[in-house]
Design a protein around this motif. Structure first.
Motif, PDB file in Angstrom:
ATOM      1  N   ALA A  35      29.574 -30.538  38.436  1.00 20.58           N
ATOM      2  CA  ALA A  35      28.361 -29.895  38.146  1.00 20.58           C
ATOM      3  C   ALA A  35      27.358 -30.689  38.469  1.00 20.58           C
ATOM      4  O   ALA A  35      26.400 -30.448  39.235  1.00 20.58           O
ATOM      5  N   ASP A  36      27.499 -32.230  38.104  1.00 21.20           N
ATOM      6  CA  ASP A  36      26.308 -33.141  38.481  1.00 21.20           C
ATOM      7  C   ASP A  36      26.153 -33.182  39.852  1.00 21.20           C
ATOM      8  O   ASP A  36      25.160 -33.176  40.546  1.00 21.20           O
ATOM      9  N   TRP A  37      27.425 -33.247  40.795  1.00 22.44           N
ATOM     10  CA  TRP A  37      27.282 -33.179  42.274  1.00 22.44           C
ATOM     11  C   TRP A  37      26.753 -32.119  42.552  1.00 22.44           C
ATOM     12  O   TRP A  37      25.658 -32.260  43.515  1.00 22.44           O
ATOM     13  N   GLU A  38      27.005 -31.083  42.208  1.00 19.71           N
ATOM     14  CA  GLU A  38      26.377 -29.695  42.787  1.00 19.71           C
ATOM     15  C   GLU A  38      24.890 -29.711  42.403  1.00 19.71           C
ATOM     16  O   GLU A  38      23.905 -29.017  43.193  1.00 19.71           O
ATOM     17  N   HIS A  39      24.504 -30.249  41.303  1.00 20.07           N
ATOM     18  CA  HIS A  39      23.189 -30.257  41.120  1.00 20.07           C
ATOM     19  C   HIS A  39      22.376 -30.991  42.135  1.00 20.07           C
ATOM     20  O   HIS A  39      21.102 -30.859  42.401  1.00 20.07           O
ATOM     21  N   ALA A  40      22.839 -32.075  42.937  1.00 11.85           N
ATOM     22  CA  ALA A  40      22.319 -32.706  44.123  1.00 11.85           C
ATOM     23  C   ALA A  40      22.192 -31.942  45.311  1.00 11.85           C
ATOM     24  O   ALA A  40      21.516 -32.479  46.069  1.00 11.85           O
ATOM     25  N   LEU A  41      22.697 -30.778  45.095  1.00 14.91           N
ATOM     26  CA  LEU A  41      22.672 -30.142  46.549  1.00 14.91           C
ATOM     27  C   LEU A  41      21.438 -28.840  46.416  1.00 14.91           C
ATOM     28  O   LEU A  41      21.191 -28.495  45.571  1.00 14.91           O
ATOM     29  N   GLY A  42      21.099 -28.661  47.914  1.00 13.90           N
ATOM     30  CA  GLY A  42      20.244 -27.678  47.823  1.00 13.90           C
ATOM     31  C   GLY A  42      18.877 -27.896  48.045  1.00 13.90           C
ATOM     32  O   GLY A  42      17.892 -27.363  48.133  1.00 13.90           O
ATOM     33  N   GLY A  43      18.695 -29.513  48.161  1.00 13.61           N
ATOM     34  CA  GLY A  43      17.349 -30.025  48.457  1.00 13.61           C
ATOM     35  C   GLY A  43      17.382 -31.074  49.671  1.00 13.61           C
ATOM     36  O   GLY A  43      17.793 -30.716  50.713  1.00 13.61           O
ATOM     37  N   VAL A  44      16.610 -32.146  49.376  1.00  6.94           N
ATOM     38  CA  VAL A  44      16.351 -33.229  50.519  1.00  6.94           C
ATOM     39  C   VAL A  44      17.078 -34.430  49.916  1.00  6.94           C
ATOM     40  O   VAL A  44      17.047 -34.807  48.781  1.00  6.94           O
ATOM     41  N   HIS A  45      18.018 -35.029  50.647  1.00  6.59           N
ATOM     42  CA  HIS A  45      18.773 -36.199  50.308  1.00  6.59           C
ATOM     43  C   HIS A  45      18.063 -37.317  51.415  1.00  6.59           C
ATOM     44  O   HIS A  45      17.632 -37.092  52.259  1.00  6.59           O
ATOM     45  N   ALA A  46      18.056 -38.578  50.380  1.00  2.96           N
ATOM     46  CA  ALA A  46      17.874 -39.823  51.226  1.00  2.96           C
ATOM     47  C   ALA A  46      18.931 -40.575  51.186  1.00  2.96           C
ATOM     48  O   ALA A  46      19.758 -40.871  50.212  1.00  2.96           O
ATOM     49  N   LEU A  47      19.610 -40.982  52.099  1.00  2.00           N
ATOM     50  CA  LEU A  47      20.932 -41.584  52.492  1.00  2.00           C
ATOM     51  C   LEU A  47      20.424 -43.054  53.159  1.00  2.00           C
ATOM     52  O   LEU A  47      19.637 -42.995  54.203  1.00  2.00           O
ATOM     53  N   LEU A  48      21.061 -44.066  52.407  1.00  2.00           N
ATOM     54  CA  LEU A  48      20.714 -45.287  52.940  1.00  2.00           C
ATOM     55  C   LEU A  48      21.985 -46.107  53.427  1.00  2.00           C
ATOM     56  O   LEU A  48      22.945 -46.078  52.618  1.00  2.00           O
ATOM     57  N   ARG A  49      22.072 -46.598  54.720  1.00  2.00           N
ATOM     58  CA  ARG A  49      22.959 -46.821  55.254  1.00  2.00           C
ATOM     59  C   ARG A  49      22.891 -48.316  55.851  1.00  2.00           C
ATOM     60  O   ARG A  49      21.737 -48.886  56.139  1.00  2.00           O
TER      61      ARG A  49
END
Length: 178
Positions: A35-49
């Motif tokens: 559920a925590d992972w699913e809460h992070a979906l549906g918006g904008v992600h910042a990914l640092l590589r």
């Protein structure tokens, strides 16, 4: 080389989402749920590589909060994590700077729920601890107090006037409400 990418969930392929999910489960272990992972979906992600390897993630998702008789478009921050061997090098600050820009550009309010260990991290980046009572709007339209969350919710004012000692009510969702 460090690269920061921001993208909506729908713009990320299954591989990128899988990497983000794996990173969060690696950093948070048993404290993270599906559920925590699913809460992070549906918006904008910042990914640092770093050299092509994902080392950090944060997301901001749309929610609706209520405060002082108003409904507020809220950018809620989820899934903030930096790989353990890359912590303490400013990567979290880069992620949160990106997230703050997204919040202030698109929402009336930014909000997040902090672990005890991250309180100073968020304070040092301009997030303010909510000092008033907290509640959640149930699916039946009733406010249910959430006193166990008090002291752990932080806000980033954008355009909405706020009384940090007043009642803040979040929308309902499965899993953790805050």
């Amino acid at each position: 080389m460090i690269e920061l990418l921001t993208a909506r969930t729908a713009e990320l392929d299954a591989s990128a989402l899988g990497e983000a999910r794996a990173l969060l489960f690696e950093v948070f272990g048993a404290d993270l749920t599906e559920a925590d992972w699913e809460h992070a979906l549906g918006g904008v992600h910042a990914l640092l590589r770093e050299d092509g390897v994902l080392i950090g993630h944060a997301a901001v998702v749309p929610r609706v909060f209520r405060h002082d008789g108003r409904q507020l478009r809220t950018g809620y921050v989820e899934g903030v994590a930096v790989r353990a061997d890359r912590q303490g090098r400013g990567h979290g600050s880069v992620l949160m700077g990106s997230i703050a820009g997204l919040v202030q550009g698109a929402y009336e309010l930014g909000a997040l729920s902090s672990s005890d260990a991250a309180v100073e991290f968020y304070r040092n980046r301009g997030w303010q601890q909510w000092r008033g009572p907290l509640a959640a709007m149930t699916p039946h339209g009733e406010e249910r107090p959430t006193p166990d969350e008090e002291g752990g919710v932080f806000v980033l004012p954008a355009t909405a006037p706020l009384d940090l000692t007043g009642l803040l009510t979040c929308d309902w969702r499965s899993g953790d409400l805050w």
